[in-house]
Design an enzyme around this catalytic site. Structure first.
Site: not given
Ligand code: SUG
Length: 443
Positions: A179, A250, A371
């Site tokens: 990730e 994460h 993020c």
């Molecule tokens: O991977 N949300 C992302 C959020 C990422 C956050 N990044 C960090 N923590 N670095 C994920 O879960 C949601 C998309 C949706 O539901 O439409 C999404 O992909």
């Protein structure tokens, strides 16, 4: 190549929010994504919020780069699943028969640049180059589509192979779920000095995972990234399964670090005392780590996750002697999280002040200020070698703002994405962005 210890800065690459930003409920274990499934999004507000954060950082004197959105929907993906005909027919059939697959093809999830790659600065890499490994993001279908475009973009932004090594993603297999920088923290005395590289992982690839929420990162993936980068002083740390179960999908949902400071929730790591011990040993002779741990008693994990206090950016601002925490507005609105932020800034610790930013549109999908950015430590020579067309100047900020205001909708639900007009709009926006980025930013 740069010499170890050369003066260096920490640049940010922020994902520019794409025109298809929507709430499709695609990420199990990410509470915000699940809660907002089907809600009305505002892509225009989302991109402007992201641009305002980038401008804030650039104005503070932190080099800021833009990582463009990906082409969406991903028609190659939909066609590979057997949908045929014109683009409009492919899209309509996908929405009618397999809406979750259609949602994956349309997701603007590349905005969360912390997941784009893991970065090892030249001060810590075996060959003295900056190493960047695109992340395979296999834990979620929509995110697993990102890495080819991400690797290509990173090669465009960091083209000079004498300074930069951009690696393709690890093989896209659950055993090697990666990730990116969301599960990596680098601590150091100063950015250009040798550092300690913390790699957090959720599970061991060969031990069955029986919890309801996925542990996205495997130990094997973290080790492979560290190995291919030749990363010095790696420390592998297991995330606390209880934190994952509470919604910390994460590690950067419960931990952030910069320079000598590690700011984290008591429940972030499986064994916090062992973590501190390992980090101290790895840092021995280089610097004294400063651990800013927030207890469960002071801030329950649920509030830490709801407010995203630890998904703040922790940055060194030129001219300020202590670190600045760039926190989401949601922290200011959560009394417990706000009290922690105020207490920490008022103490004599490594964090001097807190500044709040509004990234609410991203937050509703589980993406806070941290993020949205990928940190890349660059020596002066490397900063010069980075592609200037992607560096956020006032002129580029102005042009991107005008572009977004022209091309982005201010209301969008997943159900709207079946409309062929959205295919056209998304394509027009991306073509206009290509044009804009290929012309000098000073005009
Ligand atoms: O991977 N949300 C992302 C959020 C990422 C956050 N990044 C960090 N923590 N670095 C994920 O879960 C949601 C998309 C949706 O539901 O439409 C999404 O992909």
């Amino acid at each position: 190549m740069s010499g170890v210890g050369a003066p260096a800065v920490e640049a940010n690459l922020d994902g520019l929010v794409g025109p298809t930003h929507n709430y499709a409920g695609l990420s199990p274990g990410n509470l915000a994504s699940q809660t907002h499934f089907g809600a009305l999004s505002n892509p225009r507000a989302a991109v402007l919020q992201g641009l305002a954060k980038m401008k804030l950082l650039a104005d503070l004197g932190v080099p800021q780069f833009v990582l463009p959105p990906h082409d969406r929907p991903d028609f190659a993906f939909l066609r590979s699943l057997g949908f045929g005909g014109s683009d409009a027919q492919v899209n309509e059939a996908a929405w009618k028969t397999a809406p979750l697959l259609a949602g994956a093809a349309w997701s603007a999830s590349a905005m969360w640049a912390a997941n784009a790659a893991t970065v090892t600065p030249s001060a810590d890499s075996a060959d003295g180059r900056v190493h960047l490994s695109a992340a395979n993001l296999v834990a979620n279908l929509h995110r697993s589509l990102e890495h080819p475009q991400t690797a290509a973009q990173l090669r465009t932004i960091f083209p000079d192979e004498s300074h930069f090594a951009v690696h393709d993603a690890l093989p896209s297999q659950p055993h090697l779920g990666d990730e990116g920088a969301a599960n990596h923290v680098r601590l150091c005395a100063e950015h250009g000095a040798p550092g300690v590289n913390l790699f957090a992982y959720g599970r061991d690839a060969y031990v069955p995972w029986t919890h309801p929420f996925p542990a996205r990162q495997t130990r094997e993936a973290s080790e492979a990234v560290a190995r291919r980068h030749g990363a010095h002083r790696p420390v592998f740390l297991r995330q606390n399964p209880a934190a994952i179960a509470a919604g910390a999908f994460h590690n950067d949902v419960v931990c952030v670090g910069a320079r000598t400071c590690l700011f984290y929730h008591q429940t972030a790591f499986e064994d916090p005392a062992a973590m501190r011990d390992k980090v101290r040993r790895a840092a021995d002779g280089l610097f004294e780590p400063q651990f800013v741990e927030v207890s469960e008693a002071e801030l329950p994990l649920a509030d830490a996750i709801a407010s995203y206090l630890f998904n703040s950016m922790l940055i060194e601002v030129p001219g300020e002697d202590r670190l600045v925490l760039i926190a989401p507005m949601d922290v200011a609105e959560n009394p417990l999280a706000h009290a922690v932020a105020e207490r920490i800034a008022a103490s004599n610790g490594p964090i001097g002040r807190v500044q709040y930013v509004d990234v609410r549109e991203s937050m509703r999908n589980g993406g806070g200020p941290a993020c949205l950015r990928l940190r890349v430590v660059l020596t002066p020579a490397q900063l010069t070698a980075a592609n200037p067309g992607y560096r956020l100047t006032d002129a580029l900020h102005r042009r991107l703002t005008a572009w977004a205001e022209h091309h982005y909708r201010d209301r969008l639900t997943p159900a709207d994405l079946i409309d062929p007009a959205m295919i056209r709009e998304s394509r027009e926006a991306m073509n206009a962005l290509d044009d804009l980025l290929s012309r000098p930013a000073s005009t």
